[in-house]
Design a protein around this motif. Sequence first.
Motif, PDB file in Angstrom:
ATOM      1  N   ARG A 190       0.829  -1.202   0.000  1.00  0.00           N
ATOM      2  CA  ARG A 190       0.000   0.000   0.000  1.00  0.00           C
ATOM      3  C   ARG A 190       0.867   1.257   0.000  1.00  0.00           C
ATOM      4  O   ARG A 190       1.780   1.390   0.797  1.00  0.00           O
ATOM      5  CB  ARG A 190      -0.917   0.023   1.229  1.00  0.00           C
ATOM      6  CG  ARG A 190      -1.912   1.176   1.204  1.00  0.00           C
ATOM      7  CD  ARG A 190      -2.694   1.262   2.498  1.00  0.00           C
ATOM      8  NE  ARG A 190      -1.944   1.930   3.564  1.00  0.00           N
ATOM      9  CZ  ARG A 190      -2.511   2.519   4.621  1.00  0.00           C
ATOM     10  NH1 ARG A 190      -3.821   2.508   4.754  1.00  0.00           N
ATOM     11  NH2 ARG A 190      -1.767   3.089   5.544  1.00  0.00           N
ATOM     12  N   ARG A 191       0.554   2.179  -0.906  1.00  0.00           N
ATOM     13  CA  ARG A 191       1.196   3.499  -0.947  1.00  0.00           C
ATOM     14  C   ARG A 191       0.102   4.532  -1.164  1.00  0.00           C
ATOM     15  O   ARG A 191      -0.609   4.472  -2.158  1.00  0.00           O
ATOM     16  CB  ARG A 191       2.226   3.578  -2.076  1.00  0.00           C
ATOM     17  CG  ARG A 191       3.455   2.703  -1.859  1.00  0.00           C
ATOM     18  CD  ARG A 191       4.428   2.773  -3.020  1.00  0.00           C
ATOM     19  NE  ARG A 191       3.865   2.159  -4.226  1.00  0.00           N
ATOM     20  CZ  ARG A 191       3.525   2.811  -5.316  1.00  0.00           C
ATOM     21  NH1 ARG A 191       3.665   4.129  -5.391  1.00  0.00           N
ATOM     22  NH2 ARG A 191       3.023   2.163  -6.361  1.00  0.00           N
ATOM     23  N   MET A 192      -0.026   5.460  -0.243  1.00  0.00           N
ATOM     24  CA  MET A 192      -1.098   6.440  -0.318  1.00  0.00           C
ATOM     25  C   MET A 192      -0.622   7.821  -0.759  1.00  0.00           C
ATOM     26  O   MET A 192      -1.427   8.676  -1.114  1.00  0.00           O
ATOM     27  CB  MET A 192      -1.796   6.554   1.038  1.00  0.00           C
ATOM     28  CG  MET A 192      -2.401   5.253   1.541  1.00  0.00           C
ATOM     29  SD  MET A 192      -3.589   4.535   0.388  1.00  0.00           S
ATOM     30  CE  MET A 192      -4.832   5.826   0.313  1.00  0.00           C
ATOM     31  N   ILE A 193       0.682   8.060  -0.723  1.00  0.00           N
ATOM     32  CA  ILE A 193       1.231   9.375  -1.083  1.00  0.00           C
ATOM     33  C   ILE A 193       1.772   9.289  -2.508  1.00  0.00           C
ATOM     34  O   ILE A 193       2.686   8.505  -2.775  1.00  0.00           O
ATOM     35  CB  ILE A 193       2.328   9.805  -0.100  1.00  0.00           C
ATOM     36  CG1 ILE A 193       1.761   9.871   1.325  1.00  0.00           C
ATOM     37  CG2 ILE A 193       2.909  11.164  -0.501  1.00  0.00           C
ATOM     38  CD1 ILE A 193       2.803  10.141   2.386  1.00  0.00           C
ATOM     39  N   PRO A 194       1.243  10.059  -3.448  1.00  0.00           N
ATOM     40  CA  PRO A 194       1.691   9.951  -4.838  1.00  0.00           C
ATOM     41  C   PRO A 194       3.084  10.536  -5.023  1.00  0.00           C
ATOM     42  O   PRO A 194       3.569  11.330  -4.219  1.00  0.00           O
ATOM     43  CB  PRO A 194       0.647  10.773  -5.599  1.00  0.00           C
ATOM     44  CG  PRO A 194       0.173  11.789  -4.602  1.00  0.00           C
ATOM     45  CD  PRO A 194       0.189  11.083  -3.269  1.00  0.00           C
ATOM     46  N   GLY A 195       3.718  10.122  -6.108  1.00  0.00           N
ATOM     47  CA  GLY A 195       5.010  10.709  -6.469  1.00  0.00           C
ATOM     48  C   GLY A 195       6.089   9.663  -6.625  1.00  0.00           C
ATOM     49  O   GLY A 195       6.466   9.305  -7.740  1.00  0.00           O
ATOM     50  N   LEU A 196       6.597   9.148  -5.511  1.00  0.00           N
ATOM     51  CA  LEU A 196       7.668   8.156  -5.565  1.00  0.00           C
ATOM     52  C   LEU A 196       7.083   6.749  -5.516  1.00  0.00           C
ATOM     53  O   LEU A 196       5.954   6.523  -5.111  1.00  0.00           O
ATOM     54  CB  LEU A 196       8.635   8.361  -4.399  1.00  0.00           C
ATOM     55  CG  LEU A 196       9.322   9.726  -4.324  1.00  0.00           C
ATOM     56  CD1 LEU A 196      10.349   9.738  -3.196  1.00  0.00           C
ATOM     57  CD2 LEU A 196       9.971  10.096  -5.648  1.00  0.00           C
TER      58      LEU A 196
END
Length: 327
Positions: free
Chosen positions: A216-222
């Motif tokens: 799970r990744r909730m912060i966009p960008g990397l």
Amino acid sequence: MKVISTPQEFNQDDLYVDLGAITGQRLFLKCEGFNFAGSVKLKAAAAMVEAAERDGLLTADSVLVESSSGNLGVALSMIAAAKGLRFVCVTDSRCNLQTRLLMEALGSQVVVVTDPSPTGGLLGARIDHVRALCASDDRYVWLNQYTNPNNQLAHYRSTAPAIARAFPDLDVLFVGAGTTGTLMGCARFFRAWHRPVRVVAVDTEGSATFGQAPGRRMIPGLGAAMRPPLLDTSFVDDVVHVGERDTIRTCHRLARHGFVFGGSTGTVVSGATRWLARQERPLTAVAIAPDLGERYLETVYQTNWVQDLYGDDVLEPRTAGVASPSA
């Protein structure tokens, strides 16, 4: 006095923040958010569009299409508006609302993908949608930031030389890993430089870029759900993975000192601080800050959003002073 006629002509490429008093490490942050697109992605967007025009791929009837978690989409929206082109950005549910609204304000169409691909996650689903659009109408032109060599060439020709001029005694450079265009462009430049510079990639936990299992990744960008095609790990000297809780803590720590940066910057600074704390001697270090924090006010800087996703203990008390590096 600087006078411009198109927004992509302006980019502040020579601003650094000394983070020593905040991180306790000799770390300088290269700020890439001071342009009309608001991020380092302006360089790649401009380079890819110029190459497509030069190669005759773009015409007045063309419709640009690209998969983006946000910042590249804004940069392409801005350039498309300046050139009178249509642009469709295919993003996903992690893209910040303010980013989507900004793209629409610039005249772009934004498609939000919500169902992940069984093998490639949300990124794979976005790419599948782009491919379907291109197959449906030959007016669509996909720049494909994931494989386009101009993505990394933009940073080989501009970002890395700018850092080399500002820090001729540079020991280590920290770069966040998304498409890895910035990372690979800088790494290739410094591999051929006249003195050794260690290039450290900073990635987010839950990213599969460097072989970890996707999560799970909730912060966009990397981060990415699959290995970026541009990545060549032989040019990367070390990799640091940062959890999103540490990303948020670092963003808030910087904000308490008056610097509101984006989530990717929080990740890079957190990873750089931890890496530098393990070294036996002081080093001259630079980290690249991809963007500023205004587009994250409803997520990273919104208390309810943070606590709902990461728990009540994520945010630190508002205390001043030098922050201790993460363990």
